[in-house]
Every structure is written in C-alpha cells, then in structure tokens.
Design a protein around this motif. Sequence first.
Motif, PDB file in Angstrom:
ATOM      1  N   LEU A  14      37.994  46.189  41.650  1.00 57.99           N
ATOM      2  CA  LEU A  14      37.808  46.977  42.860  1.00 57.99           C
ATOM      3  C   LEU A  14      38.839  46.652  43.943  1.00 57.99           C
ATOM      4  N   ALA A  15      39.624  45.608  43.731  1.00 61.17           N
ATOM      5  CA  ALA A  15      40.626  45.211  44.728  1.00 61.17           C
ATOM      6  C   ALA A  15      41.759  46.223  44.772  1.00 61.17           C
ATOM      7  N   HIS A  16      42.214  46.518  45.963  1.00 62.09           N
ATOM      8  CA  HIS A  16      43.377  47.380  46.164  1.00 62.09           C
ATOM      9  C   HIS A  16      44.635  46.520  46.124  1.00 62.09           C
ATOM     10  N   PRO A  17      45.781  47.097  45.791  1.00 66.97           N
ATOM     11  CA  PRO A  17      47.023  46.302  45.698  1.00 66.97           C
ATOM     12  C   PRO A  17      47.337  45.497  46.968  1.00 66.97           C
ATOM     13  N   GLY A  18      47.053  46.026  48.138  1.00 62.35           N
ATOM     14  CA  GLY A  18      47.359  45.331  49.380  1.00 62.35           C
ATOM     15  C   GLY A  18      46.319  44.310  49.810  1.00 62.35           C
TER      16      GLY A  18
END
Length: 91
Positions: A14-18
């Motif tokens: 669920l983590a976004h790249p940023g």
Amino acid sequence: MCIPQNLGDLLRSLAHPGDGVEHVVIHPHPGHGVTVGVYLLADRLFEAEETAARLCGRAVAETGPLPGWRVGRSEAPLLAPYGLDGQWSEP
C-alpha cells in the motif's frame, strides 16, 4: 479479529513511491490487536508519523485489506540523535 500472516507485505504493497517505506514489522498482541513498526525515511519526525498513519489508514479504509480495523495512534522514534544517522561510531 484474525491477523493476516502476510500483514507486513500487505502494508508494504500500500506504500506509495514517495512514502520512503523501507521495512514493515508486525508485533501481534492476541486479543489486543497489533503493533506495526514502519521503518521509513523522512526529514522530520512529524513527517514520519504522518506517513506511517496514512499507510495504516489505507489498510483500514473501507476498500483496504483490513476494513473494520482502526488505527490507535502513530508515533515514531527519531533515530538520528542516537547516532543512527548512517554514520556508526563506537561509544
């Protein structure tokens, strides 16, 4: 409530790249929920806490993998003052 065995993987997905998420660990407390450790890179403590809270919030959202769960609180230790800023030194 059943704790998924792959909860750490679910959260990392669920983590976004940023978001700067490096690692997620799960500490189950049967009958009392879980403690989630989110290791991430951030410039400020507040930013790290907010990012971890957003990540966990995505998991417990209606469309997330843990609907019906809730996030209790989000706290983060700041490691840089303890010599863990990428430069190791002997005591």
